[in-house]
Design a protein around this motif. Structure first.
Motif, PDB file in Angstrom:
ATOM      1  N   HIS A  87      15.114   8.236  -0.685  1.00 32.00           N
ATOM      2  CA  HIS A  87      13.915   7.479  -0.352  1.00 32.00           C
ATOM      3  C   HIS A  87      12.768   7.875  -1.270  1.00 32.00           C
ATOM      4  CE1 HIS A  87      13.405  11.270   1.804  1.00 32.00           C
ATOM      5  NE2 HIS A  87      12.109  11.012   1.892  1.00 32.00           N
ATOM      6  N   GLY A  88      11.724   7.096  -1.246  1.00 35.58           N
ATOM      7  CA  GLY A  88      10.541   7.362  -2.041  1.00 35.58           C
ATOM      8  C   GLY A  88       9.456   6.365  -1.665  1.00 35.58           C
ATOM      9  N   SER A  89       8.328   6.433  -2.356  1.00 33.19           N
ATOM     10  CA  SER A  89       7.253   5.468  -2.124  1.00 33.19           C
ATOM     11  C   SER A  89       6.410   5.367  -3.385  1.00 33.19           C
ATOM     12  CB  SER A  89       6.378   5.884  -0.940  1.00 33.19           C
ATOM     13  OG  SER A  89       5.728   7.113  -1.187  1.00 33.19           O
ATOM     14  N   GLY A  90       5.802   4.206  -3.556  1.00 31.15           N
ATOM     15  CA  GLY A  90       4.982   3.969  -4.736  1.00 31.15           C
ATOM     16  C   GLY A  90       3.530   4.379  -4.538  1.00 31.15           C
ATOM     17  N   ASP A  91       2.737   4.268  -5.603  1.00 33.10           N
ATOM     18  CA  ASP A  91       1.309   4.553  -5.520  1.00 33.10           C
ATOM     19  C   ASP A  91       0.629   3.524  -4.620  1.00 33.10           C
ATOM     20  OD1 ASP A  91       1.921   6.466  -7.376  1.00 33.10           O
ATOM     21  OD2 ASP A  91       0.911   5.477  -9.057  1.00 33.10           O
ATOM     22  N   ASN A 108       0.803  -1.230   0.000  1.00 33.25           N
ATOM     23  CA  ASN A 108       0.000   0.000   0.000  1.00 33.25           C
ATOM     24  C   ASN A 108       0.835   1.279   0.000  1.00 33.25           C
ATOM     25  OD1 ASN A 108       0.829  -0.184   2.673  1.00 33.25           O
ATOM     26  ND2 ASN A 108      -1.166   0.367   3.546  1.00 33.25           N
ATOM     27  N   GLY A 109       1.938   1.235  -0.743  1.00 34.47           N
ATOM     28  CA  GLY A 109       2.719   2.451  -0.956  1.00 34.47           C
ATOM     29  C   GLY A 109       3.625   2.822   0.187  1.00 34.47           C
ATOM     30  N   SER A 110       4.226   1.841   0.834  1.00 33.41           N
ATOM     31  CA  SER A 110       5.084   2.113   1.987  1.00 33.41           C
ATOM     32  C   SER A 110       6.417   2.741   1.582  1.00 33.41           C
ATOM     33  CB  SER A 110       5.342   0.815   2.772  1.00 33.41           C
ATOM     34  OG  SER A 110       4.162   0.379   3.414  1.00 33.41           O
ATOM     35  N   LEU A 111       7.069   3.306   2.572  1.00 32.28           N
ATOM     36  CA  LEU A 111       8.355   3.981   2.392  1.00 32.28           C
ATOM     37  C   LEU A 111       9.426   2.997   1.914  1.00 32.28           C
ATOM     38  CD1 LEU A 111      10.188   6.544   3.001  1.00 32.28           C
ATOM     39  CD2 LEU A 111      10.486   5.559   5.287  1.00 32.28           C
ATOM     40  N   MET A 112      10.236   3.447   0.961  1.00 32.67           N
ATOM     41  CA  MET A 112      11.423   2.710   0.519  1.00 32.67           C
ATOM     42  C   MET A 112      12.649   3.588   0.752  1.00 32.67           C
ATOM     43  SD  MET A 112      10.184   0.908  -3.056  1.00 32.67           S
ATOM     44  CE  MET A 112       9.557   2.443  -3.762  1.00 32.67           C
TER      45      MET A 112
END
Length: 301
Positions: free
Chosen positions: A253-257, A183-187
């Motif tokens: 860092h980033g996160s997906g939809d 569900n779009g968690s932090l990477m």
């Protein structure tokens, strides 16, 4: 007493937003306190933060505390006055609220979280000084299409557009819903905090008006992300509601939809050392508004 902005200027150790992209080594410590400094983060947590650039806390908040903060998040998101406020950022397509900034000033409930010793004490432990809130926000990722945040280093933006001179800031993301792998968690790219990525391209006027929805200026190339990820891969940060992740200001860092039915909502707090106060922007035509990059350097008490 409020400490207001002044016009001092220090040497630019991290030039960025030029004609080409470049990587350079970090010039600053990661953990600024002497070894063994007591605080909410134990020895293992400090070592993780030093080595990888982040550390996780499995249960920072109790279930009752999560319920309190989640109810406050829901109240803010439903409030028409908040939606009309410039501190609210909406999704480009759905027009759902994406983020609400400066929540520690809007809400007494979130102000109490900032002052919680489990939170501000860890920030002091990492940064080796009193701290102030450089930025606070709630990030709301409702299900079925909430957009992500592309790869970036917060410090690159805060240095270029807010004038933070050194890497002496840390963020904590506290989960108010379960953060799943789907569900779009932090990477985060472990170890990326040791390399500053100088980004190419000038900063547009009033860049914050678009970058808070979809960042373009200050984003890395595909080749740079590949090089940073090569040594240690990418870590997906998941956890139950009430868990927290502390990460260094220079972590890539980033996160997906979030295309699942399950929302992902977090409160995000940025603490900066009072010895690292914001100056004039290093690579932008003007300062961003104070609700994005604070100009009140009063220590959190």
């Amino acid at each position: 007493m409020t400490t207001l902005y002044n016009h001092r200027r220090t040497t630019d150790l991290y030039p960025t937003r030029g004609t080409s992209e470049a990587m350079m080594p970090r010039h600053d410590p990661v953990v600024w306190s002497p070894p063994g400094t007591p605080g909410p983060l134990g020895r293992a947590g400090l070592l993780d933060f030093e080595r990888a650039g982040f550390t996780t806390v499995d249960a920072l908040l109790s279930s009752d505390e999560v319920a309190l903060y989640r109810a406050e998040l829901d109240r803010l998101v439903r409030d028409p006055a908040i939606r009309a406020d410039e501190r609210a950022v909406v999704e480009p397509t759905s027009r759902d609220i994406r983020s609400v900034f400066e929540v520690h000033r809007i809400s007494d409930v979130f102000a109490s979280l900032v002052r919680d010793e489990r939170v501000v004490g860890a920030a002091r432990q990492l940064l080796g000084s009193d701290v102030y809130v450089h930025q606070s926000r709630i990030n709301v990722k409702p299900g079925f299409g909430a957009s992500g945040f592309y790869w970036h280093s917060d410090f690159e933006t805060w240095h270029a557009e807010d004038g933070l001179p050194r890497m002496r800031a840390a963020s904590v993301s506290i989960a108010l819903t379960d953060n799943h792998a789907t569900n779009g968690s932090l990477m985060i790219i472990p170890g990326s905090h040791q390399t500053f990525l100088s980004c190419a391209g000038a900063t547009p006027q009033d860049n914050y008006k678009t970058s808070l929805r979809m960042q373009e200026a200050g984003t890395p190339s595909n080749e740079a992300i590949t090089a940073l990820a090569e040594p240690n891969g990418i870590r997906l940060i998941t956890g139950r509601s009430g868990s927290a992740t502390w990460f260094d200001c220079n972590c890539m860092h980033g996160s997906g939809d979030n295309i699942t039915p399950y929302p992902r909502s977090n409160v995000f707090l940025v603490f900066n050392s009072v010895e690292n106060r914001a100056e004039e922007p290093f690579a932008a035509p003007a300062r961003r508004p104070a609700f994005v990059g604070a100009r009140d350097f009063t220590p959190v008490r």
